[in-house]
Design an enzyme around this catalytic site. Sequence first.
Site, PDB file in Angstrom:
ATOM      1  N   GLU A 106     -24.360  18.734  25.733  1.00 30.76           N
ATOM      2  CA  GLU A 106     -24.654  19.147  26.199  1.00 30.76           C
ATOM      3  C   GLU A 106     -26.203  19.341  27.253  1.00 30.76           C
ATOM      4  OE1 GLU A 106     -26.646  18.849  21.955  1.00 30.76           O
ATOM      5  OE2 GLU A 106     -24.680  18.578  22.885  1.00 30.76           O
TER       6      GLU A 106
ATOM      7  N   CYS B 259     -21.309  15.445  18.105  1.00 32.75           N
ATOM      8  CA  CYS B 259     -22.268  14.810  17.137  1.00 32.75           C
ATOM      9  C   CYS B 259     -21.485  15.066  15.655  1.00 32.75           C
ATOM     10  CB  CYS B 259     -23.647  14.732  17.667  1.00 32.75           C
ATOM     11  SG  CYS B 259     -24.530  13.345  16.890  1.00 32.75           S
TER      12      CYS B 259
ATOM     13  N   HIS C  36     -23.830  13.763  23.376  1.00 31.69           N
ATOM     14  CA  HIS C  36     -24.085  15.015  22.876  1.00 31.69           C
ATOM     15  C   HIS C  36     -24.226  15.154  24.523  1.00 31.69           C
ATOM     16  CE1 HIS C  36     -26.043  16.244  19.255  1.00 31.69           C
ATOM     17  NE2 HIS C  36     -26.423  14.734  19.304  1.00 31.69           N
TER      18      HIS C  36
END
Length: 243
Positions: free
Chosen positions: A213, A111, A211
Site C-alpha cells: 500500500e 505485514c 507494505h
Amino acid sequence: MKPVVGITTYVVHARFGDWEEETALVPADYVRAVERAGGRPLLVPPSEDAVEETLDALDGVIFSGGSDLDPDTYGQEPHPATKGVVPERDRAELALLEAALARDMPVLAVCRGSQVLNVALGGDLVQHLTEVVGHEEHRHTPGAFAEHDVSVETETRLGSLLGDQAPVKSHHHQGFGRLGAGLRQAARADDGTIEAVEDPSRRFALGVLWHPEAGEDMRLFEALVEEAREYRESVESARPRSS
C-alpha cells in the site's frame, strides 16, 4: 456495484484538537489502494462479536499491518523484542480470518496480517529476525520503510502477478517460522527470509511481509478487487431466486 473490501483497523489513542480518544483507524494508504484498484473500502475494527455478519457485508478482506502478535497465539514465550501486543486485536483478527477462509473469501494479508494468516493456519513466527539473519535491514530505521528486492517463485499466484523479482518496502522485525497448513512460500529476500506466503488451494489467500500500500505498484490490490468481484458474483448466483 464496486466490490466491498474490508480493511482491519488498529485501535490506538489519537488526538483530535483538544481531544485524545481511543480510536479505530488505519493508514489512509490502504484506503487509497483499494479505491485505486476499483474497490470500495470499509474499515473493520477488531471485534470478536458478529464475525459472520461482518463478512456478510464484505467481498474481500485486507488484514493490515501493526504491532506484534501475542506469542501465546502460537505457543511461544515472549521475546524481549516483542512489543506492543494487543491480545484483543489478535483474537478478533484470528476469528475473522478463520471465518473468511472458511468461506473462501479473498484475503490479502499485509505485514502483521500475513503473520496472522500463518498463525491462523497453525504456523508460528520468528520473534526477532536479527538473531537469525544477523542484521536489521528489514527495519533499519524506526518510522521509515526499508527498500529492497524480493525473489518471487514464478509458479505461484504471486509470481503470476509480479514476475520473478519485485522491489518492496518493508518494516518488520519478525518473520515466518513454521508455515501453517496449506501455505507455501512465494517470495524470499536476499538473506533467505521468507517474504510472502500463499495457499494455492484457496481462491485468493496471499500474505506479504512488505507494505504494497506504500508503493505505486497496485497489482496485488487489483488482483484482490477482481477476486472480490468474482466472489460476490458467485455468492449472488448461489442465492435462491425469489418467485
